[in-house]
Design an enzyme around this catalytic site. Structure first.
Site, mmCIF file in Angstrom:
data_model
loop_
_atom_site.group_PDB
_atom_site.id
_atom_site.type_symbol
_atom_site.label_atom_id
_atom_site.label_comp_id
_atom_site.label_asym_id
_atom_site.label_seq_id
_atom_site.Cartn_x
_atom_site.Cartn_y
_atom_site.Cartn_z
ATOM 1 N N ASN A 158 34.821 -13.065 -23.918
ATOM 2 C CA ASN A 158 34.390 -14.371 -23.443
ATOM 3 C C ASN A 158 32.930 -14.283 -23.009
ATOM 4 O O ASN A 158 32.515 -13.298 -22.396
ATOM 5 C CB ASN A 158 35.265 -14.817 -22.269
ATOM 6 N N HIS A 187 32.838 -7.311 -21.211
ATOM 7 C CA HIS A 187 34.133 -6.671 -21.395
ATOM 8 C C HIS A 187 34.823 -7.245 -22.625
ATOM 9 O O HIS A 187 34.643 -8.418 -22.956
ATOM 10 C CB HIS A 187 35.033 -6.853 -20.167
ATOM 11 N N HIS A 210 38.644 -7.868 -23.986
ATOM 12 C CA HIS A 210 40.075 -7.904 -23.688
ATOM 13 C C HIS A 210 40.831 -7.371 -24.900
ATOM 14 O O HIS A 210 40.597 -7.836 -26.017
ATOM 15 C CB HIS A 210 40.563 -9.334 -23.460
ATOM 16 N N GLU A 212 34.662 -15.156 -16.581
ATOM 17 C CA GLU A 212 34.731 -15.172 -15.112
ATOM 18 C C GLU A 212 33.966 -14.014 -14.489
ATOM 19 O O GLU A 212 33.389 -14.164 -13.411
ATOM 20 C CB GLU A 212 36.198 -15.099 -14.661
ATOM 21 N N VAL A 213 34.019 -12.858 -15.110
ATOM 22 C CA VAL A 213 33.356 -11.678 -14.542
ATOM 23 C C VAL A 213 32.111 -11.374 -15.392
ATOM 24 O O VAL A 213 32.228 -11.080 -16.587
ATOM 25 C CB VAL A 213 34.305 -10.461 -14.524
ATOM 26 N N ARG A 272 43.683 -1.612 -16.951
ATOM 27 C CA ARG A 272 44.611 -2.734 -17.139
ATOM 28 C C ARG A 272 44.143 -3.954 -16.342
ATOM 29 O O ARG A 272 43.702 -3.829 -15.205
ATOM 30 C CB ARG A 272 46.032 -2.317 -16.734
ATOM 31 N N ASP A 273 44.280 -5.120 -16.983
ATOM 32 C CA ASP A 273 43.906 -6.374 -16.333
ATOM 33 C C ASP A 273 44.841 -6.632 -15.152
ATOM 34 O O ASP A 273 46.063 -6.447 -15.239
ATOM 35 C CB ASP A 273 43.979 -7.529 -17.333
ATOM 36 N N ILE A 274 44.263 -7.082 -14.036
ATOM 37 C CA ILE A 274 45.040 -7.308 -12.810
ATOM 38 C C ILE A 274 45.961 -8.522 -12.947
ATOM 39 O O ILE A 274 46.949 -8.639 -12.208
ATOM 40 C CB ILE A 274 44.060 -7.481 -11.619
HETATM 41 P P1 AMP Z 1 36.880 -13.138 -18.287
HETATM 42 O O1 AMP Z 1 37.409 -14.498 -18.003
HETATM 43 O O2 AMP Z 1 36.743 -12.852 -19.759
HETATM 44 O O3 AMP Z 1 35.601 -12.841 -17.524
HETATM 45 O O4 AMP Z 1 37.999 -12.139 -17.803
HETATM 46 C C1 AMP Z 1 37.971 -11.483 -16.576
HETATM 47 C C2 AMP Z 1 39.270 -10.745 -16.440
HETATM 48 O O5 AMP Z 1 39.145 -9.805 -15.380
HETATM 49 C C3 AMP Z 1 40.458 -11.631 -16.093
HETATM 50 O O6 AMP Z 1 41.461 -11.480 -17.103
HETATM 51 C C4 AMP Z 1 40.928 -11.094 -14.743
HETATM 52 O O7 AMP Z 1 42.333 -11.118 -14.586
HETATM 53 C C5 AMP Z 1 40.370 -9.687 -14.748
HETATM 54 N N1 AMP Z 1 40.132 -9.092 -13.436
HETATM 55 C C6 AMP Z 1 39.468 -9.646 -12.402
HETATM 56 N N2 AMP Z 1 39.416 -8.785 -11.373
HETATM 57 C C7 AMP Z 1 40.047 -7.654 -11.780
HETATM 58 C C8 AMP Z 1 40.336 -6.394 -11.179
HETATM 59 N N3 AMP Z 1 39.956 -6.112 -9.926
HETATM 60 N N4 AMP Z 1 41.005 -5.457 -11.889
HETATM 61 C C9 AMP Z 1 41.410 -5.736 -13.160
HETATM 62 N N5 AMP Z 1 41.163 -6.900 -13.785
HETATM 63 C C10 AMP Z 1 40.508 -7.848 -13.105
#
Ligand code: AMP
Length: 122
Positions: free
Chosen positions: A91, A104, A106, A99-100, A32-34
């Site tokens: 993304n 992944h 969503h 961001e990460v 689950r997304d944080i």
């Molecule tokens: P993106 O912008 O597509 O890279 O999405 C990254 C997603 O990772 C965002 O929706 C964040 O809320 C989620 N996220 C970041 N850190 C964590 C974490 N530790 N556990 C779960 N989700 C996370």
């Protein structure tokens, strides 16, 4: 873009950061997304070191790619989203708002999600 071994999802895969697991096998983790953006917001990641759908789609074996997307669909179904509908988003890079830097998808659902992206002003 080289894979960053210190990205958040790499740390999750190494067990250095906890996660709320929805599904796991040898190749795939879903959690689950944080910071959920919908009533249901789950992230599905391959365990391999891929930055985005760009290198995943280019470098991963076709069977791995197939199993990954079949699992995205199965997880959405198990979450009860197949019938009402949902959104699956990947993304990519700066303009994509990633961001990460670990690939992944969503899965978002649990209610009407509105427009796919914010309308651009002309
Ligand atoms: P993106 O912008 O597509 O890279 O999405 C990254 C997603 O990772 C965002 O929706 C964040 O809320 C989620 N996220 C970041 N850190 C964590 C974490 N530790 N556990 C779960 N989700 C996370």
């Amino acid at each position: 873009m080289a894979y960053d071994l210190d990205n958040t999802f790499a740390k999750i895969l190494r067990g250095e950061i906890p996660n709320d697991t929805v599904y796991e096998d040898d190749e795939i983790l879903a959690f689950r997304d944080i910071n959920p953006q919908a009533p249901v917001h789950v992230l599905v990641i391959p365990k391999g070191a891929y930055v985005s759908i760009d290198d995943f789609g280019r470098d991963a074996a076709p069977e791995v790619i197939g199993r990954f997307f079949a699992r995205v669909r199965a997880i959405a179904d198990e979450l009860g989203l197949a019938r009402p509908g949902y959104r699956a988003i990947a993304n990519i890079g700066g303009d994509g708002g990633q961001e990460v830097p670990h690939f992944h998808v969503h899965i978002l659902g649990g209610g009407p999600l509105g427009r796919m992206v914010a309308k651009q002003s002309s």
